[in-house]
Design a protein around this motif. Structure first.
Motif, PDB file in Angstrom:
ATOM      1  N   ARG A 206      68.689  42.307  35.393  1.00 62.89           N
ATOM      2  CA  ARG A 206      67.967  41.370  36.541  1.00 62.89           C
ATOM      3  C   ARG A 206      66.930  40.914  35.793  1.00 62.89           C
ATOM      4  N   SER A 210      68.044  37.891  34.572  1.00 61.99           N
ATOM      5  CA  SER A 210      68.369  37.092  36.629  1.00 61.99           C
ATOM      6  C   SER A 210      69.464  37.604  37.167  1.00 61.99           C
ATOM      7  N   LYS A 277      66.048  34.848  31.004  1.00 61.01           N
ATOM      8  CA  LYS A 277      65.826  34.043  31.576  1.00 61.01           C
ATOM      9  C   LYS A 277      65.511  35.099  32.696  1.00 61.01           C
ATOM     10  N   SER A 279      63.370  37.968  34.616  1.00 63.83           N
ATOM     11  CA  SER A 279      63.037  37.608  36.428  1.00 63.83           C
ATOM     12  C   SER A 279      62.080  39.158  36.324  1.00 63.83           C
TER      13      SER A 279
END
Length: 703
Positions: A206, A210, A277, A279
């Protein structure tokens, strides 16, 4: 000694000796290495600390809304959430094995070939080559993060020494006798650090991409597996992105060498480059998403509740550590629909920049669960005008109180406590008194409210309030002199006790001292001069709506530990505090102020006359105004829902909210209840017996 036992011992001795040689300097005497190896291996072969089988790793706890899906925030010391190996993409498992221990499924915890290879390589110069298997790395990770060890013990677990390596080998061999390979790999993937604050493969997936670890691609898995060797420096978000790509290429090469992927697949993965990406998992209430900033006040209340639960530790600090390390899945009582409606209605009365606040609580009778907490403020520490601690930014608990917030004067909403005390003492609802415009009470006083040294309050609207009244009409018209007279008959101390029994918390020092040492002389209490919060009032009126069962306010629906086991601490804490008939009688009188009609047709006059008509279902409640209209209060309840709202200036109590805002608050409460109850059946309040309504009877015990 059996042949198998001899083979086992020789394996351990050889492994320990070679490990010592790898890590020791070239000049370290072999006898010392052997001595350390035999000394450490003298312990029973089967001895294995339990925490190596079930590691006490810190895991992120997550707080959800009542739907169980919408995340409010999370709490952690280390951003980690364990997942079973079946929820990790096969290519991720293969990548870690290829990068860190390609013979993982062939050795028994210690790779003698790897140790020999590292020993040979390390003789040629300063470059050191390790020989740790995945099992040995797992052991080292557990020991270095074990919260049951001291800081010195954790440091010793990772020091570069022969003794530490030999112990690590012994534990690895024993661990492989107790767990199968996939169990060890799963534990390893959940404990290892991947950089950028992500512990374990779930948090890393994550943090960098993500996505869930089950959805990782070959390129992504190779990148993550490459970070394990040097997570602090190779982290592509905060560290060396080129080094991360280089390590990704190394892992892809190893995957091809081991036959896990084809050269063509590896080449395609290389062409993807560094595609991140990222997060960040929210941490604590300040990290609630901006579009749901109003939820942060509920989150803040939840943490206060958690810190008060003995089930999580002996002190607030210990309970916070439990929250941040325990991996709890917490489904809160916050209803997103009710919260949204409540916040919107609050902002229709006052905007965020108004000096006046409108803290509002919504509670479920019979459980105490808090469905919404709203106020026209932004949760945070942003810039405020001079002297305005709570406008427009604040982290103070304006709805529930605590941490210096003692509440606000609730005015005539407190009259219900005198009514209940009188009913409990045996007086009927039809208790009659010819209420004068002003009453000279038995309680001493000084200042403007004094008549010859006695407290002498007046009715706010004599033409409408004076005259013969019963509990129904006096409560409906909010007749001050009637309730002062009633409090004299029953005793002010019993009125105070009733309020506290139903959930009013006297947080102000002066209020608490009067309640403890001077309750008999605290006559003005009946007119709501003590400070309370919307949540207190909602709890008290919910007790009446639930026919005398008081439930402690509860911000959770369920709590499960990291293994998915439900905890009892999430269950409602309720107990009977009123006789059923007493509670029903109070509810019958409380129909009057909001424009409903009692079961005996005795309501005549209301201070919030339009609420019943606007809501379109049976309702009870009360309005209240403090002296000079400093604070305005509205509380209303059905059998399924209670809403309490208070208009006040929390930074300057001398700045009155004003009488005019009360009508808007009545509309606000009606709209909240209409929306919240839209899909719920219409339920009525059970009527009291005719005896308690008309004639009264013997005193009744409340609890």
């Amino acid at each position: 000694m059996t042949q198998a036992r001899l083979h086992k011992l020789l394996t351990v001795v050889i492994a320990g000796t070679l490990a010592g040689l790898v890590l020791a300097t070239a000049a370290l005497p072999l006898a010392l290495v052997l001595g350390l190896g035999f000394s450490t291996l003298a312990a029973p072969y089967s001895t294995l600390p339990e925490h190596l089988v079930t590691p006490p790793t810190a895991q992120r706890s997550t707080l959800y809304a009542a739907d169980g899906r919408t995340m409010i925030t999370s709490f952690y010391e280390e951003n980690r959430a364990d997942v079973p190996l079946t929820e990790v993409a096969p290519v991720m498992r293969q990548a870690v094995v290829a990068a860190e221990d390609s013979r993982f499924y062939e050795h028994s915890g210690v790779d003698l070939r790897g140790i020999a290879r590292a020993f040979t390589a390390n003789q040629g110069g300063p470059v050191r080559q390790g020989a740790s298997t995945l099992t040995m790395q797992y052991v080292r990770n557990v020991l270095s993060s074990d919260p049951t060890l001291t800081e010195a013990q954790r440091k010793a677990a990772t020091e570069i020494s022969t003794a530490r390596k030999v112990q690590e080998i012994r534990y690895a061999l024993a661990l492989e006798r107790q767990l199968d390979k996939d169990e060890i790999l799963g534990r390893y993937l959940n404990i290892v650090y991947f950089g950028a604050g992500a512990y374990g493969v779930a948090a890393a997936s994550r943090r960098y991409f993500s996505k869930a670890p089950a959805d990782l691609t070959l390129a992504e898995a190779a990148l993550l597996a490459g970070l394990v060797q040097s997570p602090h420096t190779d982290d592509p978000i905060n560290g060396d992105a080129d080094a991360a790509l280089s390590r990704q290429g190394y892992v892809l090469d190893r995957l091809v060498e081991t036959g896990a992927v084809t050269s063509a697949d590896a080449d395609r993965a290389r062409t993807e480059g560094l595609t991140l990406k990222p997060s960040v998992e929210p941490d604590d209430c300040a990290a609630v998403p901006k579009d749901r900033n109003d939820w942060a006040f509920f989150c803040d209340y939840f943490t206060d509740w958690w810190n008060a639960q003995p089930a999580f530790g002996t002190s607030a600090d210990e309970r916070q550590r439990t929250l941040r390390r325990g991996g709890f899945r917490i489904v809160s009582s916050l209803d997103p629909t009710v919260q949204r409606e409540t916040q919107e209605r609050v902002l229709e009365v006052y905007d965020e920049n108004s000096p006046h606040a409108l803290p509002t609580a919504v509670v479920q009778p019979g459980t105490g669960r808090v469905l919404a907490m709203a106020v026209n403020r932004r949760y945070g520490l942003g810039p405020n005008p001079a002297g305005q601690e709570n406008r427009p930014y604040t982290v103070n608990q304006l709805v529930a109180g605590g941490d210096g917030i003692v509440g606000y004067q609730a005015g005539s909403t407190f009259k219900i406590f005198a009514l209940l005390a009188a009913l409990e003492a045996g007086a009927p609802l039809d208790t009659r008194y010819d209420a004068p415009t002003q009453i000279v009470s038995q309680w001493p006083a000084s200042g403007p409210a004094s008549c010859g040294g006695q407290w002498c309050p007046s009715n706010a609207n004599p033409a409408w309030m004076d005259g013969e009244r019963t509990m129904w009409t006096a409560f409906g018209r909010s007749v001050n002199t009637y309730f002062v007279w009633l409090a004299e008959r029953v005793g002010a101390d019993r009125v105070v006790e009733m309020a506290e029994r139903l959930g009013i918390v006297l947080r102000a020092d002066d209020d608490a001292k009067l309640a403890r040492y001077g309750a008999r002389g605290w006559g003005p209490f009946v007119l709501g001069v003590a400070s309370a919060t919307p949540l207190d009032l909602a709890t008290a009126y919910a007790t009446v709506a639930a026919e005398g069962v008081r439930c402690t306010p509860l911000p959770v629906n369920t709590i499960a530990d990291h293994a998915g086991r439900p905890l009892d601490v999430a269950r409602p804490e309720c107990r009977r505090v009123l006789d059923v008939d007493v509670a029903r009688a109070a509810a019958d009188a409380a129909r009057c102020p909001v424009g409903d009609q009692s079961a005996f047709g005795r309501c005549d006059g209301a201070t919030a006359n339009g609420l019943r008509e606007r809501l379109g279902r049976p309702v009870i409640g009360k309005t209240g105004s403090s002296e000079g209209y400093g604070t305005e209060t509205v509380v209303a309840a059905t059998p399924q829902l209670v809403v309490a709202t208070m208009a006040t200036n929390p930074d300057d109590p001398r700045d009155p909210a004003g009488e005019a805002v009360q009508a808007r608050m009545v509309d606000q409460v009606a709209d909240i209840m209409t929306a919240a109850l839209r899909d719920q059946p219409v339920r009525d309040f059970a009527p009291p017996t005719e005896a308690i309504a008309r004639w009264g009877n013997a005193a009744r015990a409340g609890n």
